[in-house]
Design a protein around this motif. Structure first.
Motif, PDB file in Angstrom:
ATOM      1  N   ARG A 117      26.906 -10.345  20.344  1.00 29.17           N
ATOM      2  CA  ARG A 117      27.199  -9.425  19.241  1.00 29.17           C
ATOM      3  C   ARG A 117      28.650  -9.583  18.770  1.00 29.17           C
ATOM      4  N   SER A 118      29.594  -9.583  19.750  1.00 25.99           N
ATOM      5  CA  SER A 118      31.006  -9.667  19.346  1.00 25.99           C
ATOM      6  C   SER A 118      31.307 -11.040  18.727  1.00 25.99           C
ATOM      7  N   TYR A 119      30.649 -12.117  19.234  1.00 31.35           N
ATOM      8  CA  TYR A 119      30.847 -13.451  18.643  1.00 31.35           C
ATOM      9  C   TYR A 119      30.331 -13.460  17.202  1.00 31.35           C
ATOM     10  N   TYR A 120      29.115 -12.936  17.008  1.00 33.33           N
ATOM     11  CA  TYR A 120      28.479 -13.013  15.687  1.00 33.33           C
ATOM     12  C   TYR A 120      29.241 -12.181  14.659  1.00 33.33           C
ATOM     13  N   LEU A 121      29.582 -10.943  15.047  1.00 27.04           N
ATOM     14  CA  LEU A 121      30.285 -10.074  14.092  1.00 27.04           C
ATOM     15  C   LEU A 121      31.710 -10.568  13.844  1.00 27.04           C
ATOM     16  N   GLY A 122      32.238 -11.355  14.806  1.00 20.35           N
ATOM     17  CA  GLY A 122      33.565 -11.947  14.618  1.00 20.35           C
ATOM     18  C   GLY A 122      33.538 -13.096  13.625  1.00 20.35           C
ATOM     19  N   THR A 123      32.394 -13.769  13.505  1.00 20.34           N
ATOM     20  CA  THR A 123      32.307 -14.917  12.590  1.00 20.34           C
ATOM     21  C   THR A 123      31.695 -14.532  11.233  1.00 20.34           C
ATOM     22  N   HIS A 124      31.063 -13.349  11.161  1.00 20.62           N
ATOM     23  CA  HIS A 124      30.489 -12.893   9.877  1.00 20.62           C
ATOM     24  C   HIS A 124      30.998 -11.490   9.587  1.00 20.62           C
ATOM     25  N   THR A 125      31.515 -11.283   8.386  1.00 18.66           N
ATOM     26  CA  THR A 125      32.021  -9.936   8.068  1.00 18.66           C
ATOM     27  C   THR A 125      30.954  -9.155   7.296  1.00 18.66           C
ATOM     28  N   GLY A 126      31.021  -7.847   7.456  1.00 16.72           N
ATOM     29  CA  GLY A 126      30.136  -6.961   6.685  1.00 16.72           C
ATOM     30  C   GLY A 126      28.675  -7.022   7.074  1.00 16.72           C
ATOM     31  N   ARG A 127      28.369  -7.446   8.308  1.00 15.60           N
ATOM     32  CA  ARG A 127      26.965  -7.491   8.746  1.00 15.60           C
ATOM     33  C   ARG A 127      26.744  -6.535   9.909  1.00 15.60           C
ATOM     34  N   ARG A 128      25.488  -6.168  10.096  1.00 14.72           N
ATOM     35  CA  ARG A 128      25.133  -5.320  11.239  1.00 14.72           C
ATOM     36  C   ARG A 128      24.020  -5.990  12.007  1.00 14.72           C
ATOM     37  N   LEU A 129      24.051  -5.839  13.316  1.00 16.65           N
ATOM     38  CA  LEU A 129      22.988  -6.419  14.140  1.00 16.65           C
ATOM     39  C   LEU A 129      22.222  -5.293  14.815  1.00 16.65           C
ATOM     40  N   SER A 130      20.900  -5.343  14.758  1.00 19.89           N
ATOM     41  CA  SER A 130      20.124  -4.399  15.583  1.00 19.89           C
ATOM     42  C   SER A 130      19.076  -5.228  16.326  1.00 19.89           C
ATOM     43  N   TRP A 131      18.972  -4.994  17.628  1.00 18.12           N
ATOM     44  CA  TRP A 131      18.093  -5.816  18.482  1.00 18.12           C
ATOM     45  C   TRP A 131      16.653  -5.403  18.313  1.00 18.12           C
ATOM     46  N   GLN A 132      15.786  -6.394  18.084  1.00 16.77           N
ATOM     47  CA  GLN A 132      14.342  -6.138  17.998  1.00 16.77           C
ATOM     48  C   GLN A 132      13.733  -6.571  19.334  1.00 16.77           C
ATOM     49  N   THR A 133      13.942  -5.746  20.351  1.00 13.33           N
ATOM     50  CA  THR A 133      13.473  -6.132  21.697  1.00 13.33           C
ATOM     51  C   THR A 133      11.952  -6.229  21.781  1.00 13.33           C
ATOM     52  N   ASN A 134      11.263  -5.557  20.855  1.00 12.47           N
ATOM     53  CA  ASN A 134       9.788  -5.594  20.883  1.00 12.47           C
ATOM     54  C   ASN A 134       9.236  -6.947  20.427  1.00 12.47           C
TER      55      ASN A 134
END
Length: 326
Positions: A117-134
């Motif tokens: 999460r911290s890697y991805y949000l560090g390389t892309h600005t203005g995005r949100r991640l939500s996990w689809q564990t299902n």
């Protein structure tokens, strides 16, 4: 494609096609990317870019995710030992919508997820991640009674349940539910597939029965054997869509049709400026017939909605005549 041309409700076909394609792509079950793409090209030729733009977006996401994972592991060389994580980052609008249900992941994977999460949000600005564990899967190595080792291919939910038995010999249904936070219906299906299916029963339960009850207790099946080293444990799922699911899909289709009907009305009125009710119905039906058969009642509702929002107005003398308001 011959059969497809005879379909009146191509948008309903698109909804189901998208759901199945998503399952194939995410589970790696697609036989050939070229075959999938070639059908999408045929659908695009038949129905235009808009029909397939989201399907193409799904393929783009899969490719981008591979590059993202390479970048993630290149920036974290220390992660080569221990559990590995493969993340598919899906664009919300392109994939079939799923309610985002979070479950409590085991500490080992949850730490990895946070790093990603911290890697991805560090390389892309203005995005949100939500996990689809299902929608995830996991491969875990397990050792049974007589030192017998297997690699189990399970869903993310099943992994969360199995990992609990590293620290406990026996767990009640309530304890499993509390520790994992998995919704009850999913948890029951997940436990059923691991404790009640012959040949895949890595868990045992008391009392022994086909269904999962809230008073059941679970423990590892030390006597589990399989002639295969790799064992795939599927989740017990309904083979057909249930009635509520059918209605939900139908409802989503109806919702998606509204803006398309409105856009068609506005296009027609923009070019014609003044038109009577029956002609609008006929023109809209004609424009949209390549995707679906528009319901005259729904067209009438959309006209009313456009009048309320000052796109159209009724003629003062003839109530069945509409004018376009630019």
């Amino acid at each position: 494609m011959m059969l497809f041309r005879y379909l009146q409700e191509k948008d309903v076909f698109e909804k189901y096609y998208k759901q199945h394609l998503a399952k194939r792509l995410l589970s790696g079950k697609t036989v050939s990317d070229d075959a999938e793409r070639s059908l999408i090209v045929k659908l695009k030729t038949e129905c235009g870019y808009q029909f397939t733009s989201k399907l193409e977006g799904m393929f783009t996401d899969m490719k981008t995710s591979q590059d993202t994972m390479q970048g993630f592991y290149a920036s974290h060389p220390e992660l080569t030992d221990g559990p590995t994580l493969v993340v598919q980052v899906l664009t919300t609008g392109s994939w079939p919508t799923q309610p985002s249900i979070t479950c409590n992941l085991p500490a080992e994977t949850s730490a990895l997820c946070e790093k990603f999460r911290s890697y991805y949000l560090g390389t892309h600005t203005g995005r949100r991640l939500s996990w689809q564990t299902n929608m995830g899967t996991a491969d875990i190595k397990a050792t049974f009674g007589k030192g017998q080792k297997h690699e189990l291919n399970v869903s993310t939910y099943q992994m969360c349940v199995l990992m609990l038995f590293n620290n406990a010999d026996r767990l009640s249904y309530k304890e499993v539910e509390q520790a994992t936070g998995i919704p009850a219906s999913d948890l029951k299906r997940c436990l059923q597939s691991m404790a009640c299916v012959k040949g895949k029963n890595v868990l045992r339960k008391e009392p022994m029965s086909k269904d999962i009850g809230e008073d059941d207790a679970f423990f590892v099946n030390d006597k589990f054997t399989s002639k295969f080293y790799k064992v795939k444990i599927g989740t017990v799922v309904a083979q057909k869509e249930s009635e509520p699911e059918k209605q939900e899909t139908r409802q989503r289709v109806e919702e998606d049709r509204k803006p398309q009907i409105e856009a068609a009305i506005v296009r027609i009125m923009k070019s014609r400026r003044v038109l009577d009710h029956n002609n609008i119905i006929a023109e809209v039906t004609k424009q949209l017939q390549s995707r679906f058969l528009a319901n005259p009642t729904e067209i009438k509702k959309r006209i009313e909605s456009l009048i309320e929002r000052d796109f159209l107005e009724r003629d003062n003398n003839d109530r069945k005549l509409y004018r376009y308001l630019a």
